[in-house]
Enzyme design. Structure first.
Site, short mmCIF file in Angstrom:
data_model
loop_
_atom_site.label_atom_id
_atom_site.label_comp_id
_atom_site.label_asym_id
_atom_site.label_seq_id
_atom_site.Cartn_x
_atom_site.Cartn_y
_atom_site.Cartn_z
CE LYS A 30 58.44 -29.66 -34.76
NZ LYS A 30 59.22 -29.73 -35.98
NE ARG B 23 60.87 -33.04 -42.25
CZ ARG B 23 60.66 -32.51 -41.04
NH1 ARG B 23 60.15 -33.25 -40.07
NH2 ARG B 23 60.98 -31.25 -40.79
C1 LIG Z 1 60.45 -29.64 -35.57
C2 LIG Z 1 61.51 -28.99 -36.36
C3 LIG Z 1 62.63 -28.47 -35.70
C4 LIG Z 1 62.86 -28.62 -34.21
O1 LIG Z 1 63.24 -29.94 -33.91
P1 LIG Z 1 63.70 -30.36 -32.42
O2 LIG Z 1 64.23 -31.74 -32.59
O3 LIG Z 1 62.48 -30.31 -31.57
O4 LIG Z 1 64.73 -29.39 -32.00
C5 LIG Z 1 63.58 -27.82 -36.47
N1 LIG Z 1 63.44 -27.69 -37.81
C6 LIG Z 1 62.37 -28.18 -38.47
C7 LIG Z 1 62.28 -28.01 -39.94
C8 LIG Z 1 61.37 -28.85 -37.77
O5 LIG Z 1 60.32 -29.34 -38.43
#
Ligand SMILES: *Cc1c(COP(=O)(O)O)cnc(C)c1O
Length: 354
Positions: free
Chosen positions: A37, A130
């Site tokens: 992302k 969250r």
């Molecule tokens: C963005 C996201 C991740 C990845 O997070 P990083 O800190 O970039 O490794 C993992 N799980 C969810 C649900 C996310 O939204």
């Protein structure tokens, strides 16, 4: 290629970083998703993650997973699905993270319509506040999920260190493990995925404190910036500069360090303050706050200092720069996560990938 401003992506470094986590995770029977992302799911970069050994690809937006359709590896939707996108979720994601029965019911109906079975990981909130069902509601929720014929519950997961900043620990991930065991016993089933979080969970592997049942992680920042996110430490043997940002000098002049005249508000409604350092050499770069929050950029030449920015201009003090700069020269920056997210999203930033 020297189109400016641009984000430069070194695919070999992305692949190398991914392979470091492959070793780290697979050695402990943990599968991991490469999270795409932060670079808007650009397929070439996702392919480098796959080449480095990611077991699946994951993104928060279905639009990005759609771009990855031709990469034949399981896709995981990270953000809870929107009811209005159920059709695309079933079409482009093999697995989604979920917490709402109403949405899972919609996904189930959509999957039946498409002649598919859509896989569900139930998110459990262990305190970060969250997404996720409260732990005490998990068993009742599973009971309901199992009634939906178009979906299959394949696991449970948690997300930490995102909203509340809660750090993963043997304690909270231990709770997730225990819950997995309870669900497996209660419903006589095996959960394929016990997903223990994101880049902030990695330090537990290093410390040998990851609860044994955790067998899945979702890694974005760790792969992209070579950094774990519980304490912000660089990870051994990884590159921190797989992504760099480059902008071009459009003015280079010696000027005073304090503006002349009465100080009112700047372009963004703040009243700026200035330290008098005498006459300094200032470079204006053709990039601005429309493209990136400039606080999240760090000049690679540590002798340079970002002074400020307006929508389209970034001002850098280059008096002590290591190189002798000229108008038209480029300045390179290391990017923080937030900057990378914005730069890859901005249509004004050229993407140089190779
Ligand atoms: C963005 C996201 C991740 C990845 O997070 P990083 O800190 O970039 O490794 C993992 N799980 C969810 C649900 C996310 O939204």
């Amino acid at each position: 290629m020297n189109i400016c401003p641009r984000i430069e992506v070194n695919l070999n470094k992305v692949k190398h970083n991914t392979s470091v986590f492959k070793k780290m995770c697979h050695g402990k029977n943990i599968q991991f998703a490469g999270v795409t992302k932060v670079f808007c799911g650009i397929p070439k970069i996702a392919e480098a993650m796959v080449a480095g050994g990611a077991d699946m690809l994951a993104d928060s937006r279905i639009e990005n997973l759609k771009k990855l359709e031709n990469i034949k590896i399981p896709k995981l939707l990270l953000r809870l699905p929107m009811m209005s996108q159920a059709e695309d979720v079933v079409k482009y994601a093999d697995i989604s993270l979920n917490s709402e029965l109403k949405i899972m019911e919609t996904l189930s109906m959509e999957a039946i319509k498409q002649g598919k079975v859509h896989n569900i990981v139930l998110m459990v909130d262990l305190g970060d506040l969250r997404e996720g069902v409260w732990k005490s509601d998990a068993i009742d929720t599973v009971k309901e999920i199992l009634k939906f014929e178009g979906i299959k519950l394949i696991g449970i997961g948690v997300n930490l260190t995102c909203y509340g900043g809660v750090i993963p620990s043997n304690g909270n991930l231990g709770e997730l493990s225990e819950l997995a065991t309870t669900i497996e016993k209660e419903f006589d089933m095996t959960l394929e995925i016990i997903s223990g979080g994101n880049s902030s969970s990695l330090y537990l592997l290093e410390k040998e404190e990851m609860p044994e049942k955790i067998n899945h992680l979702r890694l974005g920042e760790a792969i992209v910036l070579g950094r774990e996110t519980a304490y912000g430490e660089d990870i051994k043997d990884t590159y921190q500069d797989a992504f760099t940002f480059v902008a071009e000098i459009i003015e280079l002049k010696e000027k005073p360090s304090v503006p002349i005249g009465e100080i009112g508000m700047d372009a963004f409604g703040n009243t700026p303050t200035f330290e008098n350092k005498g006459i300094r050499k200032r470079a204006i770069l053709a990039v601005g706050r429309q493209d990136v929050a400039v606080d999240n950029l760090n000049p690679i030449d540590k002798n340079m200092e970002i002074l400020g920015a307006s929508s389209d201009h970034l001002i850098v003090d280059v008096t002590d720069a290591k190189e002798d700069l000229k108008v038209g020269d480029e300045i390179k920056f290391q990017v923080e996560y937030g900057a990378l997210l914005q730069l890859t999203t901005s249509e004004y930033i050229y993407k140089s990938i190779g």
